[in-house]
Every structure is written in structure tokens, then in C-alpha cells.
Design a protein around this motif. Structure first.
Motif, PDB file in Angstrom:
ATOM      1  N   HIS A   1      52.119 -72.061 -38.408  1.00 29.15           N
ATOM      2  CA  HIS A   1      50.851 -71.755 -39.113  1.00 29.15           C
ATOM      3  C   HIS A   1      50.511 -73.370 -39.491  1.00 29.15           C
ATOM      4  O   HIS A   1      49.196 -73.522 -39.568  1.00 29.15           O
ATOM      5  CB  HIS A   1      51.152 -71.166 -40.659  1.00 29.15           C
TER       6      HIS A   1
ATOM      7  N   ASP B   1      49.772 -64.879 -34.295  1.00 25.42           N
ATOM      8  CA  ASP B   1      50.466 -64.316 -35.724  1.00 25.42           C
ATOM      9  C   ASP B   1      50.369 -62.865 -35.827  1.00 25.42           C
ATOM     10  O   ASP B   1      51.363 -62.230 -36.374  1.00 25.42           O
ATOM     11  CB  ASP B   1      49.238 -64.994 -36.483  1.00 25.42           C
TER      12      ASP B   1
ATOM     13  N   MET C   1      45.444 -68.875 -41.332  1.00 27.24           N
ATOM     14  CA  MET C   1      46.849 -69.907 -41.223  1.00 27.24           C
ATOM     15  C   MET C   1      47.173 -70.571 -42.614  1.00 27.24           C
ATOM     16  O   MET C   1      48.405 -70.435 -42.950  1.00 27.24           O
ATOM     17  CB  MET C   1      46.274 -71.068 -40.231  1.00 27.24           C
TER      18      MET C   1
END
Length: 229
Positions: free
Chosen positions: A10, A151, A56
């Protein structure tokens, strides 16, 4: 992913996207864009980049403070819009960039046009397009989609059927109406749309483009959610 890996992922993904946006000031036609109403916010690329960056950041917040569930809740809501938008931006941009760049890239402003070389006949007829360095281009038009796909498939859980169907429909409808209305409004002041393929078409065709791209985003989201283990 393990906690350390998600923190690293991230952080790096957010940094890459921040790099792309912050370096827009280094390109010559950035000043011209900022003088227009809406500035960079008229581009779906920048809107999608902002949403991906927020995903993120909220993901990182959840990594560092897992007991604060609001980070993950907000991230999943934003992700439902950001993921299909990023996939559409990446798919459309790179296909047009490679095969029909005049549909996605604007000509340089008149004040930035190079003087034609009279000794080279072809140079006078070619119109230079607004291009940005590859590293910045990838940060803006590839990193968001790659980061969100990674993700979604390796960090997040899939959305439930109801969330995907009804939430996806609502998200794409709102995104379509909001962005379409936004660029139509800005074009009244700027005299042109952020993308040539919108400027070159009448209102009814532009509406069709908004609907087709939104439908593509929705179907893409449903397919990705169905593929998620």
C-alpha cells in the motif's frame, strides 16, 4: 498477504501514484491545463487516480490500525468505484494511445507548437500531440489499475452478490451521471472536452459513449468479482 507485505504494498502503490501526479508540473502543457476551468480534475484519469490513491491510503490505515474498522469500510466503498474506473481508463487509454493517439491526446497549444522546418516537407503537416514522459504516464495510466487489481484479489474479500449487483449498479450510474455532467459543464467554458474523442462528437454520441464505458466498467466489475476466490 502478510501484514508487513500489505503495509509495503500500500505504501509503494500510493507513493508511485503520488509521484505521477506531483510530476505533472514538470510537463510543459501543465500550465495550459491549469488555466482551464476544472484544471486536471476534468480528466477521468486524475479522478480515477485520486480514488485509487485513497484506497491505498485507507488500506494502509487499516494495516497499521486493524481495530479501526472504518478504514476498511470506507476503502471497500471507494474500491467499488475506483476499480472499474481504473480498468476502463487503462484499457481505453493504452489502446487509443497505441493505435489512435489523436483520439486521446490533444495537440499542443499554439504557443507551444514548434516552428515547422521548411527543409523537411512532412514536418509542416504533422501535428505534435501532448505526450508525457513514460515514467509519469505509467504512474497515471497503469499503476492505479495494477494496484487496485492486486489489492482486490490478494488483500480484499469479494463483494457479496447483493453488494456487487445493486451496489455496482448504483456506483456506475452515479459515476456516469456525475462525470458526464461535469465534463459537459466544463466544456461550456473551455470550448473543448478533455479528450478529443468527446470534442469530435455531438451530444447524443457523447451520451452513448458515457453509457457504453459505464456499462463496460460495470460488467468488468461483475466479472472480476465473480473470478475472485
Amino acid at each position: 498477504m502478510a501484514p508487513f507485505k500489505t503495509v509495503f504494498f500500500h505504501s509503494v502503490a500510493a507513493a508511485v501514484m503520488a509521484y505521477g501526479y506531483s510530476n505533472l508540473r514538470q510537463i510543459p502543457f501543465d500550465i495550459f491545463i491549469r488555466t482551464q476551468k476544472g484544471g486536471h480534475s476534468q480528466y477521468l484519469t486524475i479522478i480515477g487516480l485520486s480514488m485509487a490513491f485513497l484506497c491505498m491510503v485507507f488500506g494502509l490505515g487499516h494495516d497499521l490500525l486493524p481495530t479501526v474498522t472504518v478504514f476498511r469500510s470506507i476503502k471497500r466503498i471507494v474500491l467499488m468505484v475506483a476499480l472499474p474506473v481504473a480498468v476502463v481508463v487503462t484499457s481505453v487509454y493504452w489502446n487509443l494511445y497505441l493505435f489512435a493517439p489523436e483520439m486521446i491526446l490533444k495537440p499542443l497549444p499554439d504557443e507551444m507548437m514548434p516552428r515547422p522546418d521548411e527543409t523537411v516537407p512532412s514536418s509542416a503537416s504533422s501535428v505534435p500531440l501532448q505526450r508525457i514522459p513514460l515514467s509519469i504516464d505509467l504512474s497515471l495510466h497503469a499503476a492505479p489499475a495494477l494496484a487496485l487489481l492486486t489489492d482486490f484479489f490478494f488483500v480484499e474479500k469479494k463483494y457479496s452478490r447483493n453488494q456487487a449487483v445493486y451496489g455496482g449498479l448504483l456506483a456506475c450510474f452515479v459515476a456516469c451521471v456525475t462525470y458526464g455532467s461535469w465534463v459537459e459543464y466544463l466544456a461550456q467554458f473551455n470550448g473543448a472536452f478533455p479528450y478529443p474523442f468527446l470534442t469530435d462528437n455531438p451530444f447524443n454520441i457523447r451520451v452513448a459513449i458515457y453509457v457504453v464505458l459505464s456499462s463496460f466498467a460495470l460488467v468488468t466489475f461483475w466479472i472480476m468479482n465473480a473470478l475472485h476466490a
